[in-house]
Write an enzyme that holds these catalytic residues in place. Sequence first.
Site, PDB file in Angstrom:
ATOM      1  N   THR A  30      10.929  -6.137   3.130  1.00  0.00           N
ATOM      2  CA  THR A  30      10.698  -7.075   4.400  1.00  0.00           C
ATOM      3  C   THR A  30      10.060  -8.356   4.151  1.00  0.00           C
ATOM      4  OG1 THR A  30       9.119  -5.808   5.323  1.00  0.00           O
ATOM      5  CG2 THR A  30      11.263  -5.160   5.984  1.00  0.00           C
ATOM      6  N   VAL A  56       6.749  -3.024  -7.085  1.00  0.00           N
ATOM      7  CA  VAL A  56       6.873  -1.869  -6.538  1.00  0.00           C
ATOM      8  C   VAL A  56       8.712  -2.027  -6.234  1.00  0.00           C
ATOM      9  CG1 VAL A  56       7.427  -0.824  -3.892  1.00  0.00           C
ATOM     10  CG2 VAL A  56       5.140  -1.280  -5.139  1.00  0.00           C
ATOM     11  N   ARG A  61      25.534   6.330 -13.969  1.00  0.00           N
ATOM     12  CA  ARG A  61      24.831   6.525 -15.276  1.00  0.00           C
ATOM     13  C   ARG A  61      24.589   5.130 -15.921  1.00  0.00           C
ATOM     14  NH1 ARG A  61      29.071  10.230 -16.348  1.00  0.00           N
ATOM     15  NH2 ARG A  61      28.339  12.155 -16.289  1.00  0.00           N
ATOM     16  N   LYS A  76      10.319  -0.669 -18.096  1.00  0.00           N
ATOM     17  CA  LYS A  76      10.051   0.634 -17.755  1.00  0.00           C
ATOM     18  C   LYS A  76      10.264   0.618 -16.238  1.00  0.00           C
ATOM     19  CE  LYS A  76       5.702   0.892 -19.587  1.00  0.00           C
ATOM     20  NZ  LYS A  76       4.360   1.788 -19.544  1.00  0.00           N
ATOM     21  N   LYS A  82       1.438   8.925  -9.888  1.00  0.00           N
ATOM     22  CA  LYS A  82       2.331   7.586  -9.817  1.00  0.00           C
ATOM     23  C   LYS A  82       3.217   7.757 -11.196  1.00  0.00           C
ATOM     24  CE  LYS A  82       1.133   3.751  -9.067  1.00  0.00           C
ATOM     25  NZ  LYS A  82       0.411   2.254  -9.114  1.00  0.00           N
ATOM     26  N   GLU A  85      -4.065  -9.217 -14.969  1.00  0.00           N
ATOM     27  CA  GLU A  85      -3.351  -9.099 -16.047  1.00  0.00           C
ATOM     28  C   GLU A  85      -3.352 -10.208 -17.117  1.00  0.00           C
ATOM     29  OE1 GLU A  85      -2.344  -6.089 -16.777  1.00  0.00           O
ATOM     30  OE2 GLU A  85      -2.574  -4.843 -14.721  1.00  0.00           O
ATOM     31  N   LYS A 128       3.586 -10.326 -23.538  1.00  0.00           N
ATOM     32  CA  LYS A 128       4.027  -8.775 -23.340  1.00  0.00           C
ATOM     33  C   LYS A 128       5.627  -8.886 -23.827  1.00  0.00           C
ATOM     34  CE  LYS A 128       4.718  -5.168 -20.205  1.00  0.00           C
ATOM     35  NZ  LYS A 128       4.457  -4.444 -18.997  1.00  0.00           N
ATOM     36  N   GLU A 146       6.713   2.335 -26.685  1.00  0.00           N
ATOM     37  CA  GLU A 146       5.002   2.361 -26.426  1.00  0.00           C
ATOM     38  C   GLU A 146       4.448   3.486 -27.549  1.00  0.00           C
ATOM     39  OE1 GLU A 146       1.874   2.896 -22.847  1.00  0.00           O
ATOM     40  OE2 GLU A 146       3.989   2.506 -22.327  1.00  0.00           O
ATOM     41  N   ARG A 178       1.706  -1.267 -28.100  1.00  0.00           N
ATOM     42  CA  ARG A 178       1.863  -1.580 -26.749  1.00  0.00           C
ATOM     43  C   ARG A 178       0.646  -0.873 -25.908  1.00  0.00           C
ATOM     44  NH1 ARG A 178       7.460  -0.751 -23.191  1.00  0.00           N
ATOM     45  NH2 ARG A 178       6.512  -1.662 -21.329  1.00  0.00           N
ATOM     46  N   ASN A 227      -3.169  -1.825 -22.705  1.00  0.00           N
ATOM     47  CA  ASN A 227      -3.975  -1.114 -21.735  1.00  0.00           C
ATOM     48  C   ASN A 227      -5.466  -1.553 -21.975  1.00  0.00           C
ATOM     49  OD1 ASN A 227      -2.146   0.481 -20.319  1.00  0.00           O
ATOM     50  ND2 ASN A 227      -1.909   1.747 -22.129  1.00  0.00           N
ATOM     51  N   HIS A 282      -7.678  -0.615 -18.923  1.00  0.00           N
ATOM     52  CA  HIS A 282      -7.045   0.244 -18.090  1.00  0.00           C
ATOM     53  C   HIS A 282      -7.717   1.573 -18.157  1.00  0.00           C
ATOM     54  CE1 HIS A 282      -4.253  -3.109 -17.475  1.00  0.00           C
ATOM     55  NE2 HIS A 282      -3.414  -2.282 -16.669  1.00  0.00           N
ATOM     56  N   HIS A 294      -8.213   2.471 -14.472  1.00  0.00           N
ATOM     57  CA  HIS A 294      -7.182   3.698 -13.890  1.00  0.00           C
ATOM     58  C   HIS A 294      -8.344   4.629 -13.282  1.00  0.00           C
ATOM     59  CE1 HIS A 294      -3.261   2.813 -15.892  1.00  0.00           C
ATOM     60  NE2 HIS A 294      -3.272   2.443 -14.811  1.00  0.00           N
ATOM     61  N   HIS A 328      -4.887  -2.523  -8.074  1.00  0.00           N
ATOM     62  CA  HIS A 328      -4.885  -2.222  -9.409  1.00  0.00           C
ATOM     63  C   HIS A 328      -5.387  -3.221 -10.195  1.00  0.00           C
ATOM     64  CE1 HIS A 328      -2.983  -0.805 -13.163  1.00  0.00           C
ATOM     65  NE2 HIS A 328      -2.547  -2.219 -13.418  1.00  0.00           N
ATOM     66  N   GLY A 369     -39.280  -6.240  19.772  1.00  0.00           N
ATOM     67  CA  GLY A 369     -40.007  -5.560  21.083  1.00  0.00           C
ATOM     68  C   GLY A 369     -40.513  -6.541  22.183  1.00  0.00           C
ATOM     69  N   MET A 370     -40.687  -6.368  23.587  1.00  0.00           N
ATOM     70  CA  MET A 370     -41.037  -7.103  24.370  1.00  0.00           C
ATOM     71  C   MET A 370     -42.365  -8.014  23.944  1.00  0.00           C
ATOM     72  SD  MET A 370     -39.160  -7.056  26.944  1.00  0.00           S
ATOM     73  CE  MET A 370     -40.071  -7.445  28.497  1.00  0.00           C
ATOM     74  N   ARG A 371     -42.219  -9.320  24.276  1.00  0.00           N
ATOM     75  CA  ARG A 371     -43.314 -10.124  24.249  1.00  0.00           C
ATOM     76  C   ARG A 371     -44.597  -9.522  24.965  1.00  0.00           C
ATOM     77  NH1 ARG A 371     -44.115 -15.088  27.217  1.00  0.00           N
ATOM     78  NH2 ARG A 371     -41.920 -15.572  26.998  1.00  0.00           N
ATOM     79  N   LYS A 403     -46.802  -7.080  19.270  1.00  0.00           N
ATOM     80  CA  LYS A 403     -46.232  -7.012  17.920  1.00  0.00           C
ATOM     81  C   LYS A 403     -46.965  -7.892  16.888  1.00  0.00           C
ATOM     82  CE  LYS A 403     -42.253  -9.191  19.333  1.00  0.00           C
ATOM     83  NZ  LYS A 403     -42.453  -9.388  20.843  1.00  0.00           N
TER      84      LYS A 403
HETATM   85  N1  LIG Z   1       7.130  -1.144 -14.896  1.00  0.00           N
HETATM   86  C1  LIG Z   1       5.979  -1.439 -15.400  1.00  0.00           C
HETATM   87  O1  LIG Z   1       5.615  -1.681 -16.427  1.00  0.00           O
HETATM   88  C2  LIG Z   1       4.650  -1.723 -14.445  1.00  0.00           C
HETATM   89  C3  LIG Z   1       3.388  -2.336 -14.695  1.00  0.00           C
HETATM   90  C4  LIG Z   1       2.625  -2.467 -13.872  1.00  0.00           C
HETATM   91  C5  LIG Z   1       2.564  -2.182 -12.534  1.00  0.00           C
HETATM   92  N2  LIG Z   1       3.947  -1.665 -12.313  1.00  0.00           N
HETATM   93  C6  LIG Z   1       3.912  -1.161 -10.821  1.00  0.00           C
HETATM   94  O2  LIG Z   1       3.871  -2.386  -9.960  1.00  0.00           O
HETATM   95  C7  LIG Z   1       3.585  -1.910  -8.834  1.00  0.00           C
HETATM   96  C8  LIG Z   1       2.577  -3.035  -8.152  1.00  0.00           C
HETATM   97  O3  LIG Z   1       3.391  -4.253  -8.197  1.00  0.00           O
HETATM   98  P1  LIG Z   1       2.785  -5.654  -7.150  1.00  0.00           P
HETATM   99  O4  LIG Z   1       1.511  -5.582  -7.301  1.00  0.00           O
HETATM  100  O5  LIG Z   1       3.791  -6.459  -7.359  1.00  0.00           O
HETATM  101  O6  LIG Z   1       2.881  -4.772  -5.795  1.00  0.00           O
HETATM  102  P2  LIG Z   1       3.979  -4.758  -4.508  1.00  0.00           P
HETATM  103  O7  LIG Z   1       5.447  -4.898  -4.989  1.00  0.00           O
HETATM  104  O8  LIG Z   1       3.788  -3.856  -3.558  1.00  0.00           O
HETATM  105  O9  LIG Z   1       3.910  -6.297  -3.985  1.00  0.00           O
HETATM  106  C9  LIG Z   1       2.616  -6.629  -3.403  1.00  0.00           C
HETATM  107  C10 LIG Z   1       2.910  -7.335  -1.978  1.00  0.00           C
HETATM  108  O10 LIG Z   1       3.068  -8.653  -1.943  1.00  0.00           O
HETATM  109  C11 LIG Z   1       4.137  -9.059  -1.287  1.00  0.00           C
HETATM  110  N3  LIG Z   1       5.074  -9.895  -2.076  1.00  0.00           N
HETATM  111  C12 LIG Z   1       5.416  -9.985  -3.475  1.00  0.00           C
HETATM  112  N4  LIG Z   1       5.660 -11.074  -3.675  1.00  0.00           N
HETATM  113  C13 LIG Z   1       5.649 -12.092  -2.652  1.00  0.00           C
HETATM  114  C14 LIG Z   1       5.776 -13.283  -2.363  1.00  0.00           C
HETATM  115  N5  LIG Z   1       6.435 -14.306  -3.410  1.00  0.00           N
HETATM  116  N6  LIG Z   1       5.461 -13.742  -1.325  1.00  0.00           N
HETATM  117  C15 LIG Z   1       4.840 -13.212  -0.266  1.00  0.00           C
HETATM  118  N7  LIG Z   1       4.712 -11.805  -0.441  1.00  0.00           N
HETATM  119  C16 LIG Z   1       4.915 -11.209  -1.718  1.00  0.00           C
HETATM  120  C17 LIG Z   1       4.827  -7.592  -1.447  1.00  0.00           C
HETATM  121  O11 LIG Z   1       5.888  -7.482  -0.269  1.00  0.00           O
HETATM  122  C18 LIG Z   1       3.879  -6.406  -1.196  1.00  0.00           C
HETATM  123  O12 LIG Z   1       3.475  -6.374   0.102  1.00  0.00           O
HETATM  124  C19 LIG Z   1       3.002  -0.660  -8.857  1.00  0.00           C
HETATM  125  O13 LIG Z   1       3.876   0.373  -8.248  1.00  0.00           O
HETATM  126  C20 LIG Z   1       2.687  -0.293 -10.395  1.00  0.00           C
HETATM  127  O14 LIG Z   1       2.721   0.934 -10.659  1.00  0.00           O
HETATM  128  C21 LIG Z   1       4.755  -1.229 -13.051  1.00  0.00           C
END
Ligand SMILES: NC(=O)c1ccc[n+]([C@@H]2O[C@H](COP(=O)([O-])OP(=O)(O)OC[C@H]3O[C@@H](n4cnc5c(N)ncnc54)[C@H](O)[C@@H]3O)[C@@H](O)[C@H]2O)c1
Length: 1634
Positions: free
Chosen positions: A60, A132, A146, A168, A177, A210, A273, A283, A287, A291, A294, A298, A310, A902-904, A908
């Site tokens: 959204t 995400v 598929r 990934k 996760k 990162e 990367k 990996e 790769r 980490n 991490h 983590h 993160h 406290g009060m004057r 004190k």
């Molecule tokens: N696949 C992989 O190799 C890999 C590697 C590292 C992290 N991840 C995953 O990535 C996820 C975290 O990603 P993230 O940090 O991007 O979080 P996210 O996707 O939740 O984004 C962070 C927030 O920023 C907002 N947002 C993103 N871009 C925006 C923009 N340009 N303008 C305004 N708002 C924006 C999003 O709506 C969200 O609220 C985790 O689930 C993690 O496990 C995957």
Amino acid sequence: MAADTTTAGAGRALELAEVERISILGAESIVCGFHLADYIWNDVFRNLAAASTYVLITDTNLARLYVDKYQESFAAVWAHVNPERKAPRLLVHVLPPGETSKSRATKSAIEDWMLGEKCTRDTMVLALGGGVIGDLVGYVAATFMRGVAFVQIPTSLLAMVDSSIGGKTAVDTPAGKNLIGAFWQPKRIFMDMAVLSTLPAREFSNGMAEVVKTAAIWSSDEFDVLEASAEEVRAAVLEGQKGGSGASGLTAASRSAAQTQLLRVIAASARVKAHVVTHDERESGMRGLLNFGHTIGHAIEAVLSPQVLHGECVAVGCVLEAEVARRMGHLSEVGVARLTRCLRAYGLPTAMDDAALVRLVGARRLAELRPRRLLDIMALDKKTVGAQKRIVVLKRLGATLEMQPTAVADSLIAEVISAGVLVRPVPETPAGQAAAVVVVPPGSKSISNRALLLAALGNGECRIRNLLHSDDTQVMLAALQAMGGCTFGWEDDGDTLVVAGGGGRLQAPPHELFLGNAGTAARFLATTANLINAAGGSTVLTGNARMKQRPTGPLVDALRANGCSIDYCERTGSLPLRVHHDGRGLPGGRIQLAASVSSQYVSSILLCAPYARQPVVLELVGGKVISQPYIDMTIAMMAQFGCRVERVAENTYAVPAGAYANPAEYVVESDASSATYPLAFAAITGTQCTVPNIGSASLQGDARFAVDVLRPMGCTVEQTATSTTVRGPPRGQLRALGLVDMEPMTDAFLTAAVLAAVAAGGATDGVTRIRGIANQHVKECDRIAAMCDELARFGVATANHADGIDVHACALGSLKPGVPSVHCYDDHRVAMSLSLLACVSPQGAEIRERRCVGKTWPQWWDVLARDLGAPIAGADPAEEDAGAEGPKADVAKADASIVVIGMRGVGKTSLGRVAARALGLLFVDMDEHLEADVGQTIPEIVNGAGWAAFRQHESRLLAQVLTQTHATGALVVCGGGVVEEEANRRVLQQHRALGGPVVCLTPNMQHVAAYLNRDRSRPAYAVTSDINDVYARRLPLYAECCSHEYLVDKALLAATNAGDDDERPGAWAVIERDFVRLLRFASGRDLNRVSLAHPSFFVSLTAPDVRAYLPDALPRLTAGAHAIELRADLLLHAEPFAGAADLADAGTADEFVHYVHRQFTLLRHFSRLPVVFTVRTVPQGGAFPSSADALRMRLLHAAVQWGAEYVDVEVDSLAPALYAARQRSLVIASFHDPSGTRLRWAANECEFADEMLARARACGDVAKLISSARSWQDNVDCLDFVGRNHSVEQPLIALNMGYEGQMSRVTCPCLTPVTHPLLTAAAAPGQISVAQVHQARALLGLLPAQRFALLGSPIQQSPSPAMHNAAFGALGLPHTYRLLETSAADDEQVVALLRAADFGGASVTIPHKQTVMRLLDTLTPAAKRIGAVNTVIPVDDGKGGRVLLGDNTDYLGIVDCLRQAQLDCSGTADGRLPAVAEAKALVIGAGGTARAALFALHTLGVRSAVVFNRTAARAQELVREFADLFDSLGSVESLELAAEGGQLAYIVGTIPGCDLMIPEALFAQPAGVALDMAYKPRWTPLLEAAQKHAGWAVVHGVAVLVEQGIHQFEKWTRLTAPAAIMGDAVYAQYNAQF
Ligand SMILES: NC(=O)c1ccc[n+]([C@@H]2O[C@H](COP(=O)([O-])OP(=O)(O)OC[C@H]3O[C@@H](n4cnc5c(N)ncnc54)[C@H](O)[C@@H]3O)[C@@H](O)[C@H]2O)c1
């Protein structure tokens, strides 16, 4: 750079973005640029397989911002590319943002929706969003039909540089996760940097973690760029946020420099990367490098997510893993420092206790980051192979040790992630075999900053080595770079800085110069900015809030007077400054400067002077020049850069015009204060150490440490001009220094003090007296107090002086066994110095805050372990605290400032002043502070600018004092109205939350009104507002802010003197004494707790008014007890409340609380015993109505604030809240079963008891379970239950009420409630007295009889046997005390007694007080210092045997008697007795008793004394021995002379049978105390003469005899002595004899 533009066809003309492409898995499928929507559709339609449906999935947040644009562009580009074909479908699906969307449920929902929309195999799915969306949508694409075509449009920085690359995909499950997913490569990855402009700032930082990480493992060049361009990269992102120009960045030509840099940085990171993925798609090895940060990151994330992101966890992980690499010897300190700073520059946290993390999750959550827990989490990490943890180990910035993660021992990780460090003793190497170690401490900060500026201004290239990497030097570097004066580059992995000097040609920087809190940089640059030779424009120097308060005024004045144009942007006298450039540069010529505040002003002008238009003559005016050595340092360094300054007069310097000529190389000398630690290590361990770059030619004061301190202590010191080598004597042979003035090297005193602690070698007396270090009371902490407290943990005796410390050496073997846990007060020097002592103490020591060394030497622990060979390990003090005896609650920092509100008129200021002196704190009166700051008196401010203006000043200064200037080490007294302002209340609450006591003085309002009527120095209250109204209004506000409350009411004491309306003599002195006591408690200095290792008792008071026991009965009925229980419920029987029917009425409730407070305060005034505060309810056998729970809790919370050592709360739903709020008090969580049917003890029926015990322990420090007995067996069962459940760490009070239960009171292990025959009623059925418990224990064989004796001759008339035997009898003890008259201390009988198994203790008198020491194993510090023993105590040696301890209670007896006399005097003479610190004392005699007398006077606080003795030589000898304890101590030839030159107010006679003529002149003062230790005859000549003077109090020797006997008794038996009974016994015999 590929330029993609298309010719205009039908429909809209497209100007496509210019992009950068990155290759992954053999295809250039990563595309980076700005404003990519059109580009994307064009590329998709033209170059990827056609699809029937395009599905765009986003969240959204992004839908709101970008979906319209994508839809519009879709149609337009299609029309453009395929003008004649109908457009395919574009479906859009929008999800809620956040990690919770990454679920199996959401995935199914998307799939169902797509199936519903009839999507087929030729569908293309596009993920527009952060990680995400990318992960989730990628997984949908991987499995839908598929697998369908997939395109990533990452919008978060993290998604761009990390999650979108590599294929990934995954969803989360409740088990963890990313556990379900697939590898599914996108066809394209489009990174549109323009969308970053809408990314929240925190998400930007999150992604930068990162980016920095990738550079750190892969490319030093890239790291350099990131380090240097933090501001640009941020600016590029912000540019868009400010609106920017619509399409800026679309083409390369339209990109700003910042945008170019942003693109470069992101593309570079993505490229790494992509490269790694290409070579290791699935990996299997390489790769794993990605980490880095991490493994630990983590684990932190597992504890702190979701509040902490993160990337934020990874940033902390990166720093910690870099520290692992440093500890292993791979990564340099510079590497760690640069990595840390770079992450911080991008707004990321870098430590587990980072302030940003505290703000996000609170300190309590952060405390969950225990090393053990983190290691456990790491054990589950997927990189862990078997039991072995793996970490990416950096070799340097940009390169790793291996091309995969490296196996690392748990212990190493534990060390790095622990808050504390355990330093074990360094094994001794045979003489002559110790390796010679070379240690290079970090560069000096002062020299580093000067070198940077000199090289930047100079001509030519200069390689600077050993530069200190700190925030200070960093801002200096950045500012000089911004002024374009020079260029910087790094060599040797950043160990060498290459400066290409610009010859003084500077430009106005493009932005403000932010200098943080770097004072040196701010002062130096304030002049430097005037060298900018532009005609027009200006340069702004600014800093953080603290910097904006630090002075720069005198420097600016001097520069302005010289013709520079400088404005203050905010506050006059401080940064920010605006320096205007008018083309004139720095005019030069004669410059006058006030240099009494900071030598940095002088250095600033000197350093820039060669570049002035005219040769400079700098004249220092306005008082004493401060810190001349630093000015000398500047001049010497200028000479090294080719400019000779001439000192033409004492305070005048001539600087020729010219330019610096840079030397090819400049090695920054190591910091000399830091160098003292490795050198002292050699000294203390008997090894050899060389510091190769500090020698006799050093400009730093502390460089003299080796020669001036280590050599006299017995070390071999070889020093050349530039190096120092120290070889320590064999262990244990360091010699004490005697008196040493460390004024030239104050920071090194801590190092000297730890060496002095074990300097017991040679023929000295083992005492080192360090002086000239008064400033150390107010450094990072009160360092002198800190060293006294912490050395005591090792068993080392010290004395704290206004300008120094005395350290009494301990032989190495006599250091306290065990592992002391050392507090560092967040002070690097405390930590480093005490770590040296740990290296030679029997089992080492734990240093609780290892990170505090970061201020000057972050690598210290590595050096200590790796180079110096000390075995070290991680230690987690908090983990141990959790199990230790004592409170589990937050323990405030002992050095947090104490605030009084406290009060004057309540007192004190006067109480505050007394307490500050007693606690060794700096006294700060906010009113005075304010007047000094504003330069007007308060009435002037109020009359001139009004109350509001006054309040504004008050708020500003309060925040400044409590958060910056005096957050620690002070006692701060606030004005009475401070709580009226919301902002002030917040500051006070914050101080309290950080552990600082905020003590509210509660007045007797009548006294306050009377006082205010007299006081005309303060503005009056507005006529209309009656003072009582003001008080009523403020009362709740005070309560909101305070941690503790103290009742100041002189009338209370008057009420205990029957028939006497006047105040009790000395009332105010008693109030002062008990106020100090509360502060000691509230600040954790003295918690006055009962030791639970031995049986202990508290006596329960039952009268409705404690005055029934005052003043005489209380001491009698508390004999033998360790605490007093105040049963607040029984106070309800007092006259006004009897019946207790209307406790619900607010007025009555208030009145009752106040009544209880007065009762509590009275107990305090009359007894030093800890108080157990109890409100027992009716169902639990008490008198408090169970309907008045709110009032009960209010009372208990109030008791915590009054400083009750123990509060008893019944185990119920309200108890946990009290437990959480108990501050310094301990909670006794109790449950009573008067029926005896529920609480059963026997193993087969104790289920309920077990449950109640568990509940009590969850909300209490001590559990108390009380049942009722019906049979003897119940007592046996109870004893068993105790056996199963009680320990000192988890104490349990368990017993049975009722007559049948009395036996269980005899065997109760600790804090047994007892009664006393003087109490009219017992508090509970079956309660017995201490004496009865002892009698029973003796009969049962639990308390064997012991033998005590008095050794001496002649002693036949001694009252001691009568005194001690009466005491034993009164407490039911089966012991006996007899005379053992002997002329030789080591006579057979004596030796036999001391060795006997039933020996309980001995008193020693003339003539054996010194000779007896030969028979003893050890002495208390007091006995040692006095040089005489009067008490022998057998103590457990911890190994099942006993040792004989010699002590001296004579001096305690004298102190007690003098204190009592002070109280008496201060009443009758109304304070005419001078303050002890100003008073003078006279001691008559020079024998053993005189020694005790001098020590007693010192203990009392007397600073000036004289000794008179008939044989003057002996007096002089005594004076020599005790001189260090006084500011002035001398001997006098005659008594007449004793009264001269001082307020003689204390006279102590020590000569038995003295027949001296006592001159009247001795009593010239209106008030004083005369004490004669001789007690035959009753009226000695001294006392006879004194008693003729009305203001003089006399103390008979027999009183001292009783007092010292009381101390003896308590030390032998650990019971409160029956003082009155002992006194009665002595006087009965004495009166009969004399
Ligand atoms: N696949 C992989 O190799 C890999 C590697 C590292 C992290 N991840 C995953 O990535 C996820 C975290 O990603 P993230 O940090 O991007 O979080 P996210 O996707 O939740 O984004 C962070 C927030 O920023 C907002 N947002 C993103 N871009 C925006 C923009 N340009 N303008 C305004 N708002 C924006 C999003 O709506 C969200 O609220 C985790 O689930 C993690 O496990 C995957």
